[in-house]
Design an enzyme around this catalytic site. Structure first.
Site, PDB file in Angstrom:
ATOM      1  N   GLY A   1       0.815  -1.204   0.000  1.00 43.22           N
ATOM      2  CA  GLY A   1       0.000   0.000   0.000  1.00 43.22           C
ATOM      3  C   GLY A   1       0.854   1.263   0.000  1.00 43.22           C
ATOM      4  O   GLY A   1       1.881   1.326   0.682  1.00 43.22           O
TER       5      GLY A   1
ATOM      6  N   VAL B   1       2.621   2.621  -2.536  1.00 36.28           N
ATOM      7  CA  VAL B   1       3.811   2.683  -3.402  1.00 36.28           C
ATOM      8  C   VAL B   1       3.520   3.287  -4.778  1.00 36.28           C
ATOM      9  O   VAL B   1       4.432   3.508  -5.571  1.00 36.28           O
ATOM     10  CB  VAL B   1       4.446   1.282  -3.585  1.00 36.28           C
ATOM     11  CG1 VAL B   1       4.948   0.741  -2.260  1.00 36.28           C
ATOM     12  CG2 VAL B   1       3.461   0.316  -4.233  1.00 36.28           C
TER      13      VAL B   1
ATOM     14  N   ASP C   1      -9.442  -2.480  -5.303  1.00 35.43           N
ATOM     15  CA  ASP C   1      -8.989  -2.179  -3.948  1.00 35.43           C
ATOM     16  C   ASP C   1     -10.164  -1.598  -3.168  1.00 35.43           C
ATOM     17  O   ASP C   1     -10.767  -0.614  -3.605  1.00 35.43           O
ATOM     18  CB  ASP C   1      -7.844  -1.170  -3.999  1.00 35.43           C
ATOM     19  CG  ASP C   1      -7.197  -0.940  -2.639  1.00 35.43           C
ATOM     20  OD1 ASP C   1      -7.817  -1.277  -1.618  1.00 35.43           O
ATOM     21  OD2 ASP C   1      -6.070  -0.417  -2.624  1.00 35.43           O
TER      22      ASP C   1
END
Length: 305
Positions: free
Chosen positions: A32, A34, A60
């Protein structure tokens, strides 16, 4: 700019033959924070500029794709640029569809209502099936959502997925076999129910239950076909078949982020999923001047103020 509308290109009929589908599925995964969303959006936009029909999807639960595109996205694809459509998929909807079909197939409640001898439903395995439906293992919701939207995306050349963080991705990859076996078991129980109905001679009630189970079986078989198709695609590298898939791992140049990215890439390859590219975001050039840092401080100050 592109004309904005909610339709999708070419044929997107839900009953299109999955077996004859020629399409590329590209998944962006990683830890998460990045930059998976911005990377997947940039990749999709680049393909669209080249003339390919592209569908960009976020699976997501913490959606940020709409924010990245400055668009109000929902579950149905909408055009956001020439040749580019996008949507934010709610995994809970696909899970609800799966749960509904399996619950219809689970005739436990109907059989109990008919007052069959004690232990009948337990002997068929319906009690355990009902319990599993109430608390499915992690990853089932996202896998069901991906299988559903991918199966209904026949009009696109490429479908790009902005996926949930690493842990979700790894769990999701373990789901197809579990879910396939689970559905097969549910379908086999249905055959046992048919035999039970004939044994007890329930007359009109028997026909009513069989009709309900027929409808449920059709729904579940359709979901089973989607999952089997996706599982096959995930193991088919680009250039090796009709519908292919690959994972692009996204990371940042920090020790922790790169370690996690390495583990993800290793696990993907171990499971037979094509992983040949990695994106490293936020790389600082050795030639970076003080002006860059000044601009970063200024940008942060603006937000913090």
């Amino acid at each position: 700019g592109a004309q904005r509308h909610s339709s999708v290109p070419r044929s997107c009929a839900k009953d299109d033959s999955l077996a004859s589908r020629s399409q590329q599925l590209v998944f962006f995964g990683g830890k998460g924070g990045v930059g998976k969303t911005s990377s997947s959006a940039a990749y999709a936009a680049g393909l669209a500029e080249q003339g390919q029909q592209v569908l960009l999807l976020s699976t997501d639960p913490a959606h940020s794709l709409g924010d990245a595109l400055c668009e109000d996205l929902r579950g149905e694809p909408r055009q956001v640029a020439d040749n580019l459509w996008a949507a934010e998929v709610d995994p809970s909807e696909a899970l609800a569809e799966l749960r509904e079909g399996l619950k219809m197939l689970d005739a436990k409640a109907m059989l109990d209502d008919l007052g069959l001898p004690g232990g009948t439903t337990a002997s068929l395995g319906l009690n355990e099936l009902s319990e599993l439906l109430e608390s499915p293992p992690p990853g089932v919701d996202e896998l069901a959502a991906i299988a559903r939207v991918a199966a209904e995306s026949a009009g696109y050349d490429v479908v790009v997925f902005d996926t949930a963080p690493t842990g979700h991705t790894l769990r999701m990859l373990e789901v197809p076999k579990f879910l396939g076996d689970f559905i097969d078991r549910a379908l086999s129980i249905r055959k046992s129910v048919d035999g039970m109905l004939g044994m007890f001679g329930l007359g009109g009630n028997s026909e009513k239950i069989k009709s309900t189970l027929d409808d449920a079986e059709n729904k579940v078989q359709k979901i089973r076909a989607r999952i089997a198709w996706l599982a096959c695609a995930l193991k088919t590298a680009p250039g090796k078949g009709q519908t292919t898939a690959e994972f692009v791992v996204v990371t940042r140049p920090t020790a922790l982020d790169c370690q996690e990215a390495g583990r993800l890439a290793k696990e993907l390859r171990k499971q037979g999923v094509c992983c040949r590219r990695m994106i490293v975001n936020q790389v600082i050039s050795p030639d970076t001047t003080p002006a860059y840092w000044t601009s970063r401080v200024k940008a942060q100050s603006t937000v913090l103020d």
